[in-house]
Design an enzyme around this catalytic site. Structure first.
Site, PDB file in Angstrom:
ATOM      1  CG  ASP A  10       2.582  -1.001  -5.905  1.00  0.00           C
ATOM      2  OD1 ASP A  10       3.753  -1.307  -5.594  1.00  0.00           O
ATOM      3  OD2 ASP A  10       2.068   0.076  -5.562  1.00  0.00           O
ATOM      4  CE1 TYR A  42       2.738  -5.428   0.856  1.00  0.00           C
ATOM      5  CE2 TYR A  42       3.862  -6.147  -1.133  1.00  0.00           C
ATOM      6  CZ  TYR A  42       2.760  -6.191  -0.295  1.00  0.00           C
ATOM      7  OH  TYR A  42       1.703  -6.994  -0.618  1.00  0.00           O
ATOM      8  N   GLY A  43       7.928  -1.379   2.140  1.00  0.00           N
ATOM      9  CA  GLY A  43       9.335  -0.938   2.168  1.00  0.00           C
ATOM     10  C   GLY A  43      10.070  -1.142   3.472  1.00  0.00           C
ATOM     11  CB  CYS A  73       6.058  -3.117  -6.219  1.00  0.00           C
ATOM     12  SG  CYS A  73       6.605  -2.858  -4.520  1.00  0.00           S
ATOM     13  CG  ASN A  74      11.357   0.116  -7.898  1.00  0.00           C
ATOM     14  OD1 ASN A  74      12.257   0.007  -8.713  1.00  0.00           O
ATOM     15  ND2 ASN A  74      10.309   0.903  -8.110  1.00  0.00           N
ATOM     16  CB  CYS A 178       9.587   4.032  -4.640  1.00  0.00           C
ATOM     17  SG  CYS A 178       7.978   3.749  -3.843  1.00  0.00           S
ATOM     18  CB  THR A 179       5.811   2.097  -8.664  1.00  0.00           C
ATOM     19  OG1 THR A 179       5.333   1.326  -7.540  1.00  0.00           O
ATOM     20  CG2 THR A 179       6.736   1.243  -9.505  1.00  0.00           C
ATOM     21  CG  HIS A 180       3.744   4.457  -3.658  1.00  0.00           C
ATOM     22  ND1 HIS A 180       3.965   3.113  -3.835  1.00  0.00           N
ATOM     23  CD2 HIS A 180       2.567   4.559  -2.971  1.00  0.00           C
ATOM     24  CE1 HIS A 180       2.972   2.429  -3.268  1.00  0.00           C
ATOM     25  NE2 HIS A 180       2.115   3.280  -2.739  1.00  0.00           N
TER      26      HIS A 180
END
Ligand code: DGL
Length: 258
Positions: A10, A42-43, A73-74, A178-180
């Site tokens: 991620d 990264y987004g 991570c999307n 989003c994995t966050h």
């Protein structure tokens, strides 16, 4: 049977939410996690940059003899060209499979600017459920605010503003793309109390495990998991220990060339 670990990558601590589901549902599986805390978020990077980082982490995990890699991570999943997920070690991205949404009329997809710009959720949902009204909500900076452990009132403000702006206060369901975001699921619940919140982690892990099961590649031997971060942050350490126990093995790794 294959007792080798699964690799999980991620942009930071978000992928721990996917690792947590894996450990909970399949306690025999060991994993090696790498989070790019040094370069998060990264987004708002370009797909080319994210693809470049993806290759480094793929090579890093391959060097640790993993049997499979989960891109937890999307933003990685929807930036890297799908053909780059193929190879000797299978790479599984975040799931786009949402059978539970069959009867949903209005849905929100909430993610990083890059994930939303890819429109991959929208395209898939429109194909699976042509009558569904899909509202896409990018929240610039939310993953980073979560990564930094910003206070809840700040996170609340960011999410609330984006939801209001999109007119999505009363959507039937929302995909946390989003994995966050599951790390602040409580805040999402406060803002969207009557909305079904969907975390794709469970289905992602299920898909990974069904691929392993088909190849007779599941582990029969539990063992230690390893956590690598490209920058040591106290926040990452605290989170790992909270989620995986005080004795979790956490290391800092510097990858040359990234
Ligand atoms: N966990 C990543 C995702 O799922 C966060 C993206 C970021 O670093 O901005 O999209």
């Amino acid at each position: 049977m294959d007792n080798r670990p699964i690799g999980i990558m991620d942009s930071g601590v978000g992928g721990l939410t996917v690792a947590c589901v894996l450990k909970e549902k399949y306690p025999n599986e060991k994993f090696i996690f790498i989070g790019d805390t040094a370069r998060n978020p990264y987004g708002n990077k370009s797909p080319e940059e994210v693809t470049f980082f993806f290759f480094f982490f793929k090579a890093f995990l391959a060097g640790k003899q993993v049997k499979m890699i989960i891109a937890a991570c999307n933003t990685i999943t929807f930036s890297v060209p799908p053909s780059f997920f193929e190879g000797k070690i299978p790479v599984i991205g975040m799931s786009l499979d949402f059978p539970e949404l069959e009867s949903v009329n209005h849905l929100a997809v909430i993610g990083t600017p890059m994930t939303i710009r890819s429109h991959r959720h929208r395209e898939r949902l429109k194909k699976d459920f042509p009558l569904m009204n899909v509202t896409e909500i990018p929240i610039d900076g939310l993953a980073y605010a979560i990564e930094m452990g910003k206070e809840e009132s700040f996170i609340y403000g960011m999410i609330n503003e984006a939801v209001q702006k999109a007119g999505a206060e009363s959507v039937d369901a929302a995909v946390l793309a989003c994995t966050h975001y599951p790390l602040v699921a409580g805040v999402f619940r406060d803002i969207l109390p009557n909305t079904l919140l969907i975390d794709p982690a469970e289905r992602t892990v299920k898909k990974a495990m069904s691929i392993l099961a088909d190849q007779n590649g599941q582990s029969e031997e539990a063992g230690p998991c390893l956590f690598f971060f490209t920058e040591s942050t106290l926040r990452a350490e605290i989170l790992v220990k909270k989620m995986f126990g005080r004795r979790a093995d956490i290391q800092r790794v510097v990858l040359s060339g990234v």
